[in-house]
Design a protein around this motif. Structure first.
Motif, PDB file in Angstrom:
ATOM      1  N   ALA A 147       0.866  -1.218   0.031  1.00  0.00           N
ATOM      2  CA  ALA A 147      -0.017   0.084   0.055  1.00  0.00           C
ATOM      3  C   ALA A 147       0.868   1.287   0.027  1.00  0.00           C
ATOM      4  N   HIS A 148       2.224   1.244   0.000  1.00  0.00           N
ATOM      5  CA  HIS A 148       2.855   2.346   0.009  1.00  0.00           C
ATOM      6  C   HIS A 148       3.763   2.479  -1.323  1.00  0.00           C
ATOM      7  N   ALA A 149       4.293   3.689  -1.527  1.00  0.00           N
ATOM      8  CA  ALA A 149       5.079   3.957  -2.690  1.00  0.00           C
ATOM      9  C   ALA A 149       6.414   3.584  -2.262  1.00  0.00           C
ATOM     10  N   GLN A 170       9.545  10.992  -0.776  1.00  0.00           N
ATOM     11  CA  GLN A 170       8.932  10.376  -2.184  1.00  0.00           C
ATOM     12  C   GLN A 170       8.801   8.689  -1.996  1.00  0.00           C
ATOM     13  N   GLY A 171       9.030   8.001  -0.719  1.00  0.00           N
ATOM     14  CA  GLY A 171       8.567   6.534  -0.595  1.00  0.00           C
ATOM     15  C   GLY A 171       9.808   5.868   0.444  1.00  0.00           C
ATOM     16  N   GLY A 231      12.720  -3.329 -14.710  1.00  0.00           N
ATOM     17  CA  GLY A 231      11.426  -4.126 -14.508  1.00  0.00           C
ATOM     18  C   GLY A 231      10.199  -3.292 -13.929  1.00  0.00           C
ATOM     19  N   ARG A 232       9.005  -3.657 -13.966  1.00  0.00           N
ATOM     20  CA  ARG A 232       8.044  -2.622 -13.359  1.00  0.00           C
ATOM     21  C   ARG A 232       7.869  -2.922 -11.930  1.00  0.00           C
ATOM     22  N   ARG A 233       8.102  -4.188 -11.309  1.00  0.00           N
ATOM     23  CA  ARG A 233       7.719  -4.594  -9.912  1.00  0.00           C
ATOM     24  C   ARG A 233       9.267  -4.860  -9.220  1.00  0.00           C
ATOM     25  N   GLY A 234       9.214  -4.979  -7.917  1.00  0.00           N
ATOM     26  CA  GLY A 234      10.192  -5.297  -7.232  1.00  0.00           C
ATOM     27  C   GLY A 234      10.168  -6.410  -6.172  1.00  0.00           C
ATOM     28  N   LEU A 235      10.786  -7.292  -5.746  1.00  0.00           N
ATOM     29  CA  LEU A 235      10.565  -8.109  -4.786  1.00  0.00           C
ATOM     30  C   LEU A 235      11.882  -7.817  -3.726  1.00  0.00           C
ATOM     31  N   VAL A 257       6.589  -5.525  -4.328  1.00  0.00           N
ATOM     32  CA  VAL A 257       6.203  -4.039  -4.151  1.00  0.00           C
ATOM     33  C   VAL A 257       6.271  -3.351  -5.507  1.00  0.00           C
ATOM     34  N   ALA A 258       5.696  -2.042  -5.541  1.00  0.00           N
ATOM     35  CA  ALA A 258       5.659  -1.127  -6.554  1.00  0.00           C
ATOM     36  C   ALA A 258       5.825   0.254  -5.914  1.00  0.00           C
ATOM     37  N   GLY A 259       5.931   1.069  -7.305  1.00  0.00           N
ATOM     38  CA  GLY A 259       6.237   2.622  -6.836  1.00  0.00           C
ATOM     39  C   GLY A 259       6.427   3.258  -8.155  1.00  0.00           C
ATOM     40  N   HIS A 260       6.863   4.591  -7.993  1.00  0.00           N
ATOM     41  CA  HIS A 260       6.687   5.585  -9.184  1.00  0.00           C
ATOM     42  C   HIS A 260       8.183   6.008  -9.562  1.00  0.00           C
ATOM     43  N   LEU A 261       9.055   5.152  -8.678  1.00  0.00           N
ATOM     44  CA  LEU A 261      10.393   5.606  -8.925  1.00  0.00           C
ATOM     45  C   LEU A 261      11.249   4.497  -9.043  1.00  0.00           C
TER      46      LEU A 261
END
Length: 289
Positions: A180-182, A227-228, A189-193, A207-211
């Protein structure tokens, strides 16, 4: 002994003299002096060839053993006295290289003035053999490969964010809450583990985020600016933690420390220059936090 061995290996006084860059007369005279000193005949001399007598053959066998031992002793002493020289090509992660490797390099060059260092700071996992590197520094568990790896330090991963971000969004109570967090992501890649651990169990959270960036300092600065949440090695976030610009979260779920290793191709194991640098790192009390 060397002269006697050379004469029998070459087959004649003339051939031996040519190999030794001396005269046939000198070779003959020295061998006659050797026989006189020993009081035995070592060679059968004919107009066509030379051959050892039985005593000459026994002397030759012992002479070869003694000369081999002398050569080994000289070689061993020479190796100890020799100093590494030449160019050493090194690859290292950008931030780790700047913060931890850079302060060590002047000391190494001072100890080995005949060495030149070519250092490439890049967070990309280079192909050591294909790209011509002598060794590389890597952070994290090493994948199976034919490379030789030696651990030189440990670094702890830290999950953290700025006080401002945590005031606005709250602190996650468990790893699953990170969804639920940035999150500030390292790599591609688009996602991280992100990995965590508690009570001996490893927890992996997507996890995911905008940076996303392939440089940890970029992500650390973004975390300081609110920023996160970042998940980075301690050596990157230590300054921010110490001055209060960052606060740790999920500390009770911290995974085991990551190894910092030096890698080099198998064929470089015997390189005096590689060995000198690896030994230098091993004895430099390198602390990655």
């Amino acid at each position: 002994m060397r002269l006697f061995q050379e004469v029998l290996d070459a087959g004649s006084f003339t051939a031996a003299a040519e190999r030794l860059d001396t005269s046939k007369q000198l070779v003959s005279r020295k061998l006659m002096a050797l026989e006189q000193r020993l009081g035995v005949r070592l060679l059968n001399r004919t107009t066509r060839k030379l051959s050892p007598t039985p005593l000459g053959l026994a002397y030759l066998e012992r002479a070869r053993e003694i000369l081999a031992a002398v050569e080994e002793a000289e070689s061993a002493i020479s190796r100890q006295g020799a100093r590494p020289r030449g160019t050493l090509r090194i690859s290292a992660p950008m931030s780790f290289g700047t913060l931890h490797l850079a302060p060590l390099l002047p000391r190494f060059l001072q100890a080995y003035p005949d060495v030149q260092l070519a250092v490439d700071l890049n967070d990309r996992a280079v192909d050591l053999v294909g790209e011509g590197y002598d060794l590389a520094l890597r952070i994290g568990q090493l994948a199976e490969s034919t490379l030789v790896g030696r651990r030189i330090a440990l670094t702890q991963m830290v999950t953290c964010a700025s006080p401002d971000y945590l005031a606005r969004h709250g602190a996650p109570a468990e790893p699953a809450a990170l969804r639920a967090h940035a999150c500030l992501l390292y790599g591609h890649g688009r996602r991280g583990l992100w990995s965590f651990q508690r009570d001996g169990r490893t927890l992996g959270v997507e996890v995911a985020g905008h940076l996303r960036a392939n440089n940890g300092e970029v992500l650390c600065e973004a975390a300081v600016q609110g920023q996160g949440i970042a998940h980075l090695p301690h050596f990157l976030v230590r300054a921010g933690l110490e001055r209060g610009a960052l606060q740790p979260v999920l500390a009770e779920f911290a995974p085991p420390p990551l190894p910092v290793s030096v890698l080099y191709p198998q064929h470089r194991q015997t390189s005096m220059l590689v060995r000198a640098f690896v030994d230098f790192l091993m004895t430099s009390s390198l602390h990655a936090g």
